[in-house]
Design a protein around this motif. Structure first.
Motif, PDB file in Angstrom:
ATOM      1  N   SER A  16      24.248  26.885  24.627  1.00 42.89           N
ATOM      2  CA  SER A  16      23.743  27.843  25.613  1.00 42.89           C
ATOM      3  C   SER A  16      24.631  29.077  25.634  1.00 42.89           C
ATOM      4  O   SER A  16      25.435  29.278  26.551  1.00 42.89           O
ATOM      5  N   TRP A  17      24.481  29.932  24.618  1.00 40.83           N
ATOM      6  CA  TRP A  17      25.277  31.155  24.571  1.00 40.83           C
ATOM      7  C   TRP A  17      24.884  32.120  25.680  1.00 40.83           C
ATOM      8  O   TRP A  17      25.714  32.857  26.207  1.00 40.83           O
ATOM      9  N   SER A  18      23.603  32.096  26.062  1.00 39.90           N
ATOM     10  CA  SER A  18      23.183  32.937  27.175  1.00 39.90           C
ATOM     11  C   SER A  18      23.876  32.502  28.452  1.00 39.90           C
ATOM     12  O   SER A  18      24.257  33.334  29.286  1.00 39.90           O
ATOM     13  N   GLY A  19      24.085  31.199  28.605  1.00 45.13           N
ATOM     14  CA  GLY A  19      24.833  30.707  29.759  1.00 45.13           C
ATOM     15  C   GLY A  19      26.276  31.172  29.748  1.00 45.13           C
ATOM     16  O   GLY A  19      26.856  31.484  30.791  1.00 45.13           O
ATOM     17  N   VAL A  20      26.862  31.221  28.547  1.00 45.42           N
ATOM     18  CA  VAL A  20      28.233  31.716  28.415  1.00 45.42           C
ATOM     19  C   VAL A  20      28.311  33.177  28.857  1.00 45.42           C
ATOM     20  O   VAL A  20      29.230  33.569  29.594  1.00 45.42           O
ATOM     21  N   PHE A  21      27.355  33.990  28.412  1.00 45.43           N
ATOM     22  CA  PHE A  21      27.356  35.402  28.808  1.00 45.43           C
ATOM     23  C   PHE A  21      27.089  35.556  30.308  1.00 45.43           C
ATOM     24  O   PHE A  21      27.617  36.469  30.949  1.00 45.43           O
ATOM     25  N   ALA A  22      26.271  34.669  30.869  1.00 45.29           N
ATOM     26  CA  ALA A  22      26.037  34.708  32.314  1.00 45.29           C
ATOM     27  C   ALA A  22      27.330  34.443  33.066  1.00 45.29           C
ATOM     28  O   ALA A  22      27.626  35.087  34.081  1.00 45.29           O
ATOM     29  N   MET A  23      28.132  33.501  32.571  1.00 43.30           N
ATOM     30  CA  MET A  23      29.427  33.228  33.198  1.00 43.30           C
ATOM     31  C   MET A  23      30.376  34.407  33.033  1.00 43.30           C
ATOM     32  O   MET A  23      31.207  34.669  33.901  1.00 43.30           O
ATOM     33  N   SER A  24      30.254  35.141  31.938  1.00 47.13           N
ATOM     34  CA  SER A  24      31.080  36.321  31.730  1.00 47.13           C
ATOM     35  C   SER A  24      30.750  37.399  32.760  1.00 47.13           C
ATOM     36  O   SER A  24      31.650  38.058  33.305  1.00 47.13           O
ATOM     37  N   VAL A  25      29.454  37.580  33.039  1.00 42.14           N
ATOM     38  CA  VAL A  25      29.041  38.523  34.075  1.00 42.14           C
ATOM     39  C   VAL A  25      29.580  38.085  35.432  1.00 42.14           C
ATOM     40  O   VAL A  25      30.058  38.900  36.234  1.00 42.14           O
ATOM     41  N   CYS A  26      29.536  36.773  35.668  1.00 41.91           N
ATOM     42  CA  CYS A  26      30.075  36.244  36.924  1.00 41.91           C
ATOM     43  C   CYS A  26      31.579  36.501  37.021  1.00 41.91           C
ATOM     44  O   CYS A  26      32.083  36.876  38.083  1.00 41.91           O
ATOM     45  N   ALA A  27      32.293  36.315  35.899  1.00 36.18           N
ATOM     46  CA  ALA A  27      33.735  36.571  35.875  1.00 36.18           C
ATOM     47  C   ALA A  27      34.031  38.037  36.163  1.00 36.18           C
ATOM     48  O   ALA A  27      34.980  38.366  36.890  1.00 36.18           O
ATOM     49  N   PHE A  28      33.211  38.934  35.610  1.00 33.68           N
ATOM     50  CA  PHE A  28      33.383  40.366  35.863  1.00 33.68           C
ATOM     51  C   PHE A  28      33.241  40.672  37.345  1.00 33.68           C
ATOM     52  O   PHE A  28      34.097  41.338  37.952  1.00 33.68           O
ATOM     53  N   ALA A  29      32.151  40.176  37.946  1.00 34.28           N
ATOM     54  CA  ALA A  29      31.915  40.441  39.359  1.00 34.28           C
ATOM     55  C   ALA A  29      33.007  39.823  40.225  1.00 34.28           C
ATOM     56  O   ALA A  29      33.421  40.393  41.239  1.00 34.28           O
ATOM     57  N   LEU A  30      33.502  38.662  39.803  1.00 30.08           N
ATOM     58  CA  LEU A  30      34.513  37.954  40.582  1.00 30.08           C
ATOM     59  C   LEU A  30      35.844  38.703  40.596  1.00 30.08           C
ATOM     60  O   LEU A  30      36.463  38.885  41.651  1.00 30.08           O
ATOM     61  N   ILE A  31      36.287  39.137  39.418  1.00 28.32           N
ATOM     62  CA  ILE A  31      37.548  39.883  39.340  1.00 28.32           C
ATOM     63  C   ILE A  31      37.420  41.214  40.080  1.00 28.32           C
ATOM     64  O   ILE A  31      38.336  41.643  40.795  1.00 28.32           O
ATOM     65  N   ALA A  32      36.270  41.867  39.918  1.00 31.77           N
ATOM     66  CA  ALA A  32      36.044  43.117  40.630  1.00 31.77           C
ATOM     67  C   ALA A  32      36.088  42.898  42.145  1.00 31.77           C
ATOM     68  O   ALA A  32      36.680  43.685  42.889  1.00 31.77           O
ATOM     69  N   SER A  33      35.468  41.809  42.602  1.00 26.67           N
ATOM     70  CA  SER A  33      35.454  41.501  44.032  1.00 26.67           C
ATOM     71  C   SER A  33      36.849  41.195  44.546  1.00 26.67           C
ATOM     72  O   SER A  33      37.234  41.645  45.638  1.00 26.67           O
ATOM     73  N   GLU A  34      37.620  40.433  43.747  1.00 25.38           N
ATOM     74  CA  GLU A  34      38.936  39.995  44.205  1.00 25.38           C
ATOM     75  C   GLU A  34      39.895  41.162  44.397  1.00 25.38           C
ATOM     76  O   GLU A  34      40.657  41.209  45.368  1.00 25.38           O
ATOM     77  N   PHE A  35      39.851  42.133  43.473  1.00 24.53           N
ATOM     78  CA  PHE A  35      40.865  43.188  43.488  1.00 24.53           C
ATOM     79  C   PHE A  35      40.329  44.567  43.848  1.00 24.53           C
ATOM     80  O   PHE A  35      41.051  45.556  43.755  1.00 24.53           O
ATOM     81  N   LEU A  36      39.069  44.646  44.282  1.00 27.67           N
ATOM     82  CA  LEU A  36      38.516  45.935  44.682  1.00 27.67           C
ATOM     83  C   LEU A  36      39.289  46.575  45.838  1.00 27.67           C
ATOM     84  O   LEU A  36      39.419  47.803  45.891  1.00 27.67           O
ATOM     85  N   PRO A  37      39.831  45.796  46.788  1.00 27.89           N
ATOM     86  CA  PRO A  37      40.604  46.438  47.862  1.00 27.89           C
ATOM     87  C   PRO A  37      41.774  47.280  47.368  1.00 27.89           C
ATOM     88  O   PRO A  37      42.198  48.211  48.062  1.00 27.89           O
ATOM     89  N   VAL A  38      42.303  46.967  46.162  1.00 27.53           N
ATOM     90  CA  VAL A  38      43.434  47.738  45.644  1.00 27.53           C
ATOM     91  C   VAL A  38      43.074  49.215  45.523  1.00 27.53           C
ATOM     92  O   VAL A  38      43.876  50.096  45.853  1.00 27.53           O
ATOM     93  N   SER A  39      41.861  49.507  45.052  1.00 29.59           N
ATOM     94  CA  SER A  39      41.465  50.901  44.832  1.00 29.59           C
ATOM     95  C   SER A  39      40.855  51.542  46.069  1.00 29.59           C
ATOM     96  O   SER A  39      40.563  52.737  46.063  1.00 29.59           O
ATOM     97  N   LEU A  40      40.651  50.756  47.133  1.00 30.10           N
ATOM     98  CA  LEU A  40      39.999  51.281  48.335  1.00 30.10           C
ATOM     99  C   LEU A  40      40.841  51.072  49.591  1.00 30.10           C
ATOM    100  O   LEU A  40      40.340  51.184  50.712  1.00 30.10           O
ATOM    101  N   LEU A  41      42.121  50.781  49.400  1.00 31.64           N
ATOM    102  CA  LEU A  41      42.970  50.354  50.511  1.00 31.64           C
ATOM    103  C   LEU A  41      43.048  51.399  51.624  1.00 31.64           C
ATOM    104  O   LEU A  41      42.910  51.071  52.812  1.00 31.64           O
ATOM    105  N   THR A  42      43.254  52.651  51.250  1.00 31.19           N
ATOM    106  CA  THR A  42      43.443  53.691  52.272  1.00 31.19           C
ATOM    107  C   THR A  42      42.206  53.902  53.141  1.00 31.19           C
ATOM    108  O   THR A  42      42.302  53.860  54.376  1.00 31.19           O
ATOM    109  N   PRO A  43      41.015  54.137  52.561  1.00 32.55           N
ATOM    110  CA  PRO A  43      39.839  54.318  53.423  1.00 32.55           C
ATOM    111  C   PRO A  43      39.481  53.063  54.211  1.00 32.55           C
ATOM    112  O   PRO A  43      38.996  53.162  55.351  1.00 32.55           O
ATOM    113  N   MET A  44      39.727  51.877  53.632  1.00 34.31           N
ATOM    114  CA  MET A  44      39.467  50.642  54.372  1.00 34.31           C
ATOM    115  C   MET A  44      40.358  50.550  55.606  1.00 34.31           C
ATOM    116  O   MET A  44      39.897  50.222  56.705  1.00 34.31           O
ATOM    117  N   ALA A  45      41.651  50.832  55.407  1.00 35.83           N
ATOM    118  CA  ALA A  45      42.591  50.764  56.524  1.00 35.83           C
ATOM    119  C   ALA A  45      42.209  51.762  57.617  1.00 35.83           C
ATOM    120  O   ALA A  45      42.252  51.439  58.816  1.00 35.83           O
TER     121      ALA A  45
END
Length: 401
Positions: A16-45
């Protein structure tokens, strides 16, 4: 790594290579979600009416919940089909993005960050075991590379894109943009992932307890401590790089996004090059990385007002810092040749706990004594990491590891 004992089940169905790529998209969204506050810290605060240090604790709480989840998700999930578990985690990622984007106050924001921590711990604990079940054994390295490719891509584009979106549609809009990406990953995984029943375990066994037994091996405990200090030192500084750039360097708007892009791009290059460096000198590379980062942290204090120097220094930081996890995963495989999954479960917990502690300590120092003390503390942690890595090399080398 909680599903370490799952086996390669692809003999009865196509890979299931399509499943592998689906997990890659999930990994992208996950890392982006985890560390997005780093680039938005000032306006969030500003919007949540808290200090930048308090806003940065969103990184800490996600790390803390990732630790707990990575250690116990296998036991808590029990006999739940692993496809269903992955889908639940992916859905939770989208819900987290919506909660943070629509949060009315700081408390709800922290609850949303706690939820993304659960997803981080669960997804990465199962990612390798899931990839093993999707493709034939000979293709597992390629599948893992694809899954982690989403991680690498997120390190390049998430921070600058987040900063850019923050200026165009606001920080809430930037987080809201993660929801459709999570939805895409959810639908893709639902369509492409095969059913993955939970593997049966022998009574009394578990990766958590096995991993702690493995700590008794020569050099392993010291190595885990060294890796912990690396991530603590890295995120005690990196979590607060945006307010540093704005208040000290004077970077705003497009310039800020460009600097964050430089960090990400340099990190991507680092992940490509570190393989050769490890082959030429394994422990030498692991020692040089934290030393380079420590020197960079101190240089940022001295040259923080010089834009060109800061860009170069943060490029070096990204080059070394982003590639460092690759080296420590390679170390893990070297010291646990037959138990990499068990050791990996513990390593995920160590990394996330270190991120939580580092971002918390960095935030407290940043709020109360200024960025200089934050950067000095980061440099100190990284320097100690280098010393402990050298000690790890001596102890493991003495036993032929």
């Amino acid at each position: 790594m909680g599903d370490a004992e799952t086996h390669n089940d692809v003999a009865g169905h196509p890979a299931s290579w399509s499943g592998v790529f689906a997990m890659s998209v999930c990994a992208f969204a996950l890392i982006a979600s985890e560390f997005l506050p780093v680039s938005l810290l000032t306006p969030m605060a500003d919007d949540l009416r808290v200090t930048e240090g308090m806003a940065g604790q969103g990184i800490a709480i996600s790390g803390a919940f990732a630790v707990l989840t990575s250690l116990f998700i296998s036991a808590l999930a029990g006999g739940l089909n692993r496809k269903a578990l992955l889908l639940l985690l992916t859905a939770a990622m989208g819900v987290s993005g919506a909660i943070i984007a629509l949060t009315p106050n700081y408390l709800v924001y922290m609850l949303g960050r706690a939820l993304i921590g659960v997803v981080v711990g669960g997804f990465w604990s199962m990612s390798a075991a899931t990839a093993i079940r999707l493709v034939p054994a000979r293709d597992v390295p390629r599948a893992l590379a694809i899954v982690n490719g989403g991680n690498a891509l997120a390190t390049v584009v998430a921070a600058p894109l987040g900063a850019y979106l923050g200026t165009v549609i606001g920080w809430r809009g930037a987080f809201l943009c993660l929801v459709p990406v999570a939805l895409l990953a959810l639908v893709w995984q639902w369509i492409t992932l095969p059913s993955m029943p939970a593997a049966e375990r022998a009574p009394g066994t578990g990766n958590l307890f096995k991993a702690f037994i493995l700590l008794k091996r020569p050099g392993v405990a010291v190595g885990m401590l060294a890796s912990s200090l690396l991530f603590m030192g890295q995120f005690s500084l990196f979590t607060y790089v945006r307010p540093f750039l704005e208040t000290v360097t004077g970077a705003h708007g497009a310039t800020l996004s460009l600097i964050l892009l430089v960090i990400g791009a340099a990190g991507f290059i680092g992940t490509v090059l570190i393989g050769r460096a490890l082959q030429r000198g394994f422990y030498q590379t692991l020692i040089v990385i934290p030393l380079l980062m420590a020197v960079t942290a101190l240089a940022l204090i001295a040259l923080g007002g010089w834009m060109a120097a800061v860009v170069v220094l943060l490029g070096l930081w990204g080059l070394a810092g982003t590639s460092a996890p690759v080296g420590w995963w390679a170390w893990l495989a070297r010291v646990f040749p037959g138990d990499a999954e068990a050791g990996g479960g513990l390593f995920v917990a160590v990394v996330q706990l270190s991120i939580a502690l580092g971002s918390t300590a960095g935030g407290l120092l940043f709020d109360h004594t200024g960025y200089q003390s934050t950067f000095v503390a980061s440099a100190a942690l990284l320097a100690i990491c280098a010393v402990l890595t050298a000690l790890t090399a001596r102890r493991t080398g003495a036993h032929g590891v």
